[in-house]
Design an enzyme around this catalytic site. Structure first.
Site, short mmCIF file in Angstrom:
data_model
loop_
_atom_site.label_atom_id
_atom_site.label_comp_id
_atom_site.label_asym_id
_atom_site.label_seq_id
_atom_site.Cartn_x
_atom_site.Cartn_y
_atom_site.Cartn_z
N GLU A 199 -8.18 26.96 12.15
CA GLU A 199 -9.59 26.87 12.54
C GLU A 199 -10.42 27.45 11.40
OE1 GLU A 199 -13.31 28.71 14.57
OE2 GLU A 199 -11.82 29.61 13.27
N HIS B 23 -18.14 32.36 8.54
CA HIS B 23 -18.47 32.54 9.95
C HIS B 23 -19.92 32.97 10.12
CE1 HIS B 23 -18.86 34.80 13.73
NE2 HIS B 23 -18.02 33.90 14.21
N ASP C 21 -5.72 35.54 15.71
CA ASP C 21 -5.77 36.17 14.38
C ASP C 21 -4.39 36.66 13.97
OD1 ASP C 21 -8.62 35.98 14.45
OD2 ASP C 21 -8.70 37.82 15.65
N ASP D 298 -14.77 27.99 9.98
CA ASP D 298 -16.20 27.91 10.30
C ASP D 298 -16.92 27.33 9.09
OD1 ASP D 298 -16.15 29.56 12.85
OD2 ASP D 298 -15.30 30.98 11.44
N GLU E 187 -15.22 24.22 12.86
CA GLU E 187 -16.34 24.62 13.74
C GLU E 187 -17.65 24.55 12.97
OE1 GLU E 187 -16.35 28.57 15.59
OE2 GLU E 187 -18.49 28.26 16.00
N LYS F 272 -21.12 25.53 12.47
CA LYS F 272 -21.92 26.68 12.95
C LYS F 272 -23.32 26.23 13.35
CE LYS F 272 -20.15 30.09 13.24
NZ LYS F 272 -19.08 30.48 14.23
N HIS G 165 -6.81 31.36 13.50
CA HIS G 165 -8.25 31.54 13.65
C HIS G 165 -8.87 32.11 12.36
CE1 HIS G 165 -11.75 33.89 15.51
NE2 HIS G 165 -12.02 32.61 15.73
N ARG G 166 -9.68 31.30 11.70
CA ARG G 166 -10.25 31.63 10.38
C ARG G 166 -9.13 31.81 9.35
NH1 ARG G 166 -14.61 36.26 12.47
NH2 ARG G 166 -15.10 35.23 14.44
O1 G3P Z 1 -13.62 28.25 17.54
C1 G3P Z 1 -13.21 29.32 18.31
C2 G3P Z 1 -13.91 30.58 17.90
O2 G3P Z 1 -13.76 30.71 16.51
C3 G3P Z 1 -15.36 30.59 18.25
O3 G3P Z 1 -15.95 31.84 18.04
O4 G3P Z 1 -17.29 33.46 16.80
O5 G3P Z 1 -14.90 33.24 16.28
O6 G3P Z 1 -16.48 31.45 15.61
P1 G3P Z 1 -16.16 32.53 16.62
CA CA Z 2 -14.97 29.95 14.68
#
Ligand code: G3P
Ligand code: CA
Length: 246
Positions: free
Chosen positions: A34, A49, A234, A36, A109, A111, A7-8
């Protein structure tokens, strides 16, 4: 095979959404990341993000006031640790180049731009352009909380898999209609409040279910036993080898 999405990037080991964070994933046996994406004033798509610089760089301000030339002067790593001083906000093109080099599968993702629809279209244009450079053997999953943006992306790229994102507060009874309208392949849902019954219903309708953000092994195990396909985490480095490609 259950999927662990970094995640990120490996965002507890390196500053989120930087090339440093994505570069660490193969070392820990993860092959899905993943990220953003948002768009600068000149149409350059970058990884971030937030739409402001305040949380993850050395200065305040809006991303939407910047052009690509500004990126060299912004430090997106020193807030996280000395080893990352000088880390830049990556462009989407740089991210794609890294994904090719490291053979990463990517969840991008899109935004929700607060600058309006023209800006959103510019972001979608930039994502589509950037994806053309991704090696054909990489897997792609595009997601967004903004279902209009997601539907527009899918209209333009019908062969690319997309996922509708929902938070606990935004997951309403009409989620199925939303997924169908977007021609989605997957649903990405918040971990908080998610129940077995909800997962089973989503699976019954044939959707891949990926859950964010899951940083506890027992919860990940429970979700996978319910039939969840993937979790965003994470802390991918803490997961046992059965989840990782090592
Ligand atoms: O894509 C899953 C998650 O990343 C969505 O929430 O706020 O972490 O971008 P956020
Ligand atoms: Ca995200």
């Amino acid at each position: 095979m259950k999927t662990l999405f970094a995640h990120r990037g490996m965002s507890s080991l390196a500053p989120e959404n930087t090339l440093a964070a994505f570069s660490l994933t193969p070392e820990y046996g993860l092959n899905w990341v993943e990220c953003d994406v948002d768009v600068l004033a000149d149409g350059t798509v970058v990884l971030s993000h937030d739409e402001t610089l305040d949380r993850c760089t050395d200065r305040p301000g809006s991303l939407y006031d910047l052009t690509v030339d500004d990126l060299d002067d912004i430090d997106a790593g020193s807030w996280f640790g000395d080893a990352f001083i000088g880390e830049r906000i990556p462009t989407f093109a740089e991210f794609i180049e890294l994904a090719n080099k490291l053979k990463l599968n990517i969840n991008v993702e899109i935004k929700s731009c607060t600058g309006g629809w023209a800006q959103t279209e510019s972001l979608i244009d930039g994502v589509i352009e950037g994806l053309k450079k991704l090696d054909k053997d990489r897997d792609i999953l595009i997601s967004s909380f903004n279902v209009l943006a997601l539907a527009e992306f899918k209209r333009r790229c019908p062969d690319t898999s997309v996922a509708c994102l929902f938070g606990k507060e935004t997951l309403e009874a009409d989620w199925l209609a939303v997924l169908q309208a977007c021609q989605a392949d997957a649903i990405h849902v918040e971990n908080k409040g998610l129940t077995k019954e909800m997962v089973l219903e989503m699976k019954d309708h044939g959707y891949a279910v990926n859950v964010y953000t899951v940083n506890h092994l027992a919860r990940a195990n429970q979700l996978f036993n319910w039939g969840v396909d993937g979790v965003f985490t994470d802390v991918g480095h803490t997961f046992p080898s059965r989840y990782r490609n090592v």
